[in-house]
Motif scaffolding. Structure first.
Motif, PDB file in Angstrom:
ATOM      1  N   VAL A  13      67.556  62.092  93.058  1.00  0.00           N
ATOM      2  CA  VAL A  13      68.551  60.766  92.912  1.00  0.00           C
ATOM      3  C   VAL A  13      70.046  61.530  92.840  1.00  0.00           C
ATOM      4  O   VAL A  13      70.064  62.473  91.951  1.00  0.00           O
ATOM      5  N   LEU A  15      66.297  54.458  85.770  1.00  0.00           N
ATOM      6  CA  LEU A  15      67.402  53.721  86.496  1.00  0.00           C
ATOM      7  C   LEU A  15      67.500  52.137  85.990  1.00  0.00           C
ATOM      8  O   LEU A  15      68.234  51.579  86.139  1.00  0.00           O
ATOM      9  N   HIS A  75      77.937  56.481  88.434  1.00  0.00           N
ATOM     10  CA  HIS A  75      78.183  55.647  87.302  1.00  0.00           C
ATOM     11  C   HIS A  75      79.394  55.255  86.940  1.00  0.00           C
ATOM     12  O   HIS A  75      80.090  56.130  86.592  1.00  0.00           O
ATOM     13  N   ALA A 106      72.948  54.618  93.016  1.00  0.00           N
ATOM     14  CA  ALA A 106      72.249  55.796  93.255  1.00  0.00           C
ATOM     15  C   ALA A 106      71.554  55.852  94.742  1.00  0.00           C
ATOM     16  O   ALA A 106      71.223  55.114  95.491  1.00  0.00           O
ATOM     17  N   THR A 165      72.832  64.480  89.196  1.00  0.00           N
ATOM     18  CA  THR A 165      71.888  64.809  90.185  1.00  0.00           C
ATOM     19  C   THR A 165      70.625  64.638  89.147  1.00  0.00           C
ATOM     20  O   THR A 165      70.504  64.866  87.963  1.00  0.00           O
ATOM     21  N   PHE A 192      73.678  60.286  91.544  1.00  0.00           N
ATOM     22  CA  PHE A 192      73.867  59.000  90.879  1.00  0.00           C
ATOM     23  C   PHE A 192      75.176  58.998  90.365  1.00  0.00           C
ATOM     24  O   PHE A 192      75.746  59.858  89.629  1.00  0.00           O
ATOM     25  N   PHE A 235      76.211  50.990  88.366  1.00  0.00           N
ATOM     26  CA  PHE A 235      75.860  52.282  89.321  1.00  0.00           C
ATOM     27  C   PHE A 235      75.393  52.139  90.634  1.00  0.00           C
ATOM     28  O   PHE A 235      75.004  51.132  91.012  1.00  0.00           O
TER      29      PHE A 235
END
Length: 230
Positions: free
Chosen positions: A198, A226, A202, A182, A212, A200, A180
């Motif tokens: 954040v 995380l 992935h 972020a 989010t 994010f 991922f």
């Protein structure tokens, strides 16, 4: 709270709007010939790059939760709220402090890339990115320092967007994990709603989706999530 995680999504629309000028700022004297006046510190924010390795052993007492096809650990003192905005948003609050909370939301990247009509109306701005992750990467890394005669107008608008996006932000960073990436904003103390936000991305998420995460916490909950996300 809905406004907290939607604020990022509104930037593409806001960035192409004319902004109010303070007549007391002489730096805007050449605004008529160019809208790109780099007078605010936010334009120069550049993200720190942070690498995160997965952790299996934590000092904290934690519980693993599942959300949107992923899972992660959170401190035991957080419990899931029964009052969620929608199926796309999950809230947790602390049993120890009712002001401490965080949310997880799944989003379609169209809220960033926008509609065809909007892209046609603001071609320069939207020409700078084609995906939500590309938008985040540019707004977190581009600064006026990199501008030269070859810089596309779309990238200039991306830098201009930083003035609004980071107005209440004190620091930004890009966090890279095994699968991922972020993009995190740490807010100024006087910002009442969140301490950190954040975006994010992935590899396991459905195509064209991203997360989010919003936090109002006084502990290391964002780091725990995380570093344990799977």
């Amino acid at each position: 709270m809905k406004k907290c995680f939607l604020v990022l999504c509104l930037i593409p629309l806001c960035a192409t709007c004319a902004f109010a000028l303070d007549g007391t700022l002489s730096d805007f004297s050449h605004y008529r010939s160019s809208p790109f006046q780099w007078v605010y510190p936010e334009y120069f924010y550049k993200a720190d790059i942070v690498s995160v390795k997965s952790k299996s052993d934590l000092k904290e007492s934690v519980t693993r939760i599942e959300f949107f096809g992923l899972s992660a650990c959170i401190p035991d003192h957080y419990v899931k709220s029964s009052q969620n905005i929608s199926r796309k948003t999950i809230y947790y609050h602390s049993k120890n402090d009712k002001n401490e909370m965080f949310f997880l939301a799944i989003n379609d990247e169209k809220i960033i890339t926008n509609s065809k009509a909007a892209r046609e109306k603001s071609k320069d701005f939207f020409s700078a990115f084609s995906t939500a992750e590309e938008f985040h990467n540019k707004v977190f890394t581009l600064t006026p320092d990199v501008i030269d005669g070859t810089t596309p107008t779309g990238d200039l608008w991306m830098i201009h967007a930083k003035g609004m996006l980071f107005e209440d932000t004190q620091r930004i960073k890009i966090i890279k994990g095994d699968r991922f990436t972020a993009y995190a904003r740490m807010f100024k103390k006087e910002y009442p709603r969140l301490t950190e936000h954040v975006a994010f991305f992935h590899k396991q998420l459905p195509e064209n989706k991203f997360l989010t995460m919003g936090f109002h916490t006084h502990d290391n909950t964002p780091d725990i999530i995380l570093s344990t996300i799977q």
